[in-house]
Design a protein around this motif. Sequence first.
Motif, mmCIF file in Angstrom:
data_model
loop_
_atom_site.group_PDB
_atom_site.id
_atom_site.type_symbol
_atom_site.label_atom_id
_atom_site.label_comp_id
_atom_site.label_asym_id
_atom_site.label_seq_id
_atom_site.Cartn_x
_atom_site.Cartn_y
_atom_site.Cartn_z
ATOM 1 N N ALA A 125 0.685 -1.245 0.080
ATOM 2 C CA ALA A 125 0.006 -0.098 -0.124
ATOM 3 C C ALA A 125 0.958 1.250 0.001
ATOM 4 C CB ALA A 125 -1.118 0.050 1.103
ATOM 5 N N LEU A 146 2.576 1.500 -3.616
ATOM 6 C CA LEU A 146 1.592 2.448 -4.544
ATOM 7 C C LEU A 146 1.389 3.681 -4.278
ATOM 8 C CD1 LEU A 146 -0.869 -0.768 -4.661
ATOM 9 C CD2 LEU A 146 0.883 0.044 -6.310
ATOM 10 N N PHE A 147 1.332 4.223 -3.013
ATOM 11 C CA PHE A 147 1.130 5.381 -2.479
ATOM 12 C C PHE A 147 2.279 6.526 -2.999
ATOM 13 C CE2 PHE A 147 1.412 9.014 0.434
ATOM 14 C CZ PHE A 147 0.134 9.653 0.155
ATOM 15 N N GLN A 173 -5.541 9.075 -5.325
ATOM 16 C CA GLN A 173 -4.496 9.235 -3.936
ATOM 17 C C GLN A 173 -5.356 9.291 -2.855
ATOM 18 O OE1 GLN A 173 -2.621 12.986 -3.345
ATOM 19 N NE2 GLN A 173 -0.838 11.898 -3.539
ATOM 20 N N LEU A 224 -6.000 5.464 -2.190
ATOM 21 C CA LEU A 224 -4.805 4.845 -1.466
ATOM 22 C C LEU A 224 -4.589 5.497 -0.060
ATOM 23 C CD1 LEU A 224 -2.601 4.644 -4.443
ATOM 24 C CD2 LEU A 224 -3.672 2.744 -3.284
ATOM 25 N N GLN A 225 -4.698 6.619 0.260
ATOM 26 C CA GLN A 225 -4.717 6.914 1.698
ATOM 27 C C GLN A 225 -5.477 6.268 2.569
ATOM 28 O OE1 GLN A 225 -5.325 11.353 1.006
ATOM 29 N NE2 GLN A 225 -3.248 11.897 1.043
ATOM 30 N N VAL A 264 -4.077 2.820 2.988
ATOM 31 C CA VAL A 264 -2.918 3.050 3.884
ATOM 32 C C VAL A 264 -3.210 3.231 5.173
ATOM 33 C CG1 VAL A 264 -0.804 4.249 4.201
ATOM 34 C CG2 VAL A 264 -1.199 3.603 2.107
#
Length: 254
Positions: free
Chosen positions: A46, A49-50, A100, A103-104, A107
Amino acid sequence: MSSSPSPDPYAPPTTDVDAGARDEPRGDARYRYRALSDGLLYLKIAFGLFIVLSLVRIAFCASQYELLERIQLSRIGAGSFTQEEALANDVRMRASAALQVLLQVIVAVRFLQLVAQANRNLRALGVTQVETTPGWAVGSFFVPFMNLVWPYRVMQELWWGSETRETPRQLRNGPLLIQLWWGCYIGMNVISVYSAQVGNRSSIDSLETSTLFVLVSEIASVAAAVLALLMMLRLAGRQEAKRQAIAAAPALSS
């Protein structure tokens, strides 16, 4: 008729223990020790990717700033741009921002799950000086104003609670790794909020300023992500070393 031999009263008690719980130190019975390394793979993916997406957005920000400069110059006949360029830039920035955010969330969920598990591990290991509950260790990231200070204290508590040697409380300053992570994390969020406010204005100058702030925020995001991952890797190692030290203690004293 032969009778079965009586049990040896001096033999150590036998218990049925599964392989995962063998030699597990006994602390608070309500909590079970679970190695953080078991969940680090998903966190690495994760975060990876971020970080890649943040680096891509840094390039997008540089491209947008260059486009805005050309738009400014076109007003005095010194530059040119096309509507297709402007539209493509808008699509890139909006799509990457939406991805994003997704993904945040991924994460954050995985990171906070490990934070809560690290807190439970300390209790399972018998660490008594744990002031924050697993729930509040996670919840402190979401409470306004409290989240400016308390998450740093949570990570500091996890760090020193995982120390194999007892450290006097008055000497427990946050290690540099946690300080750097927290500074980048706070800076990233403050700059993001400010850039969003500036970006709401319609002038080219304000858009250029907002783009620069977004670029700096993305750089801070990359730094915060790298530091957060290193911090969790170090914390996993410290907790496992503490578990092994506690498990070996009875054998050394006997």
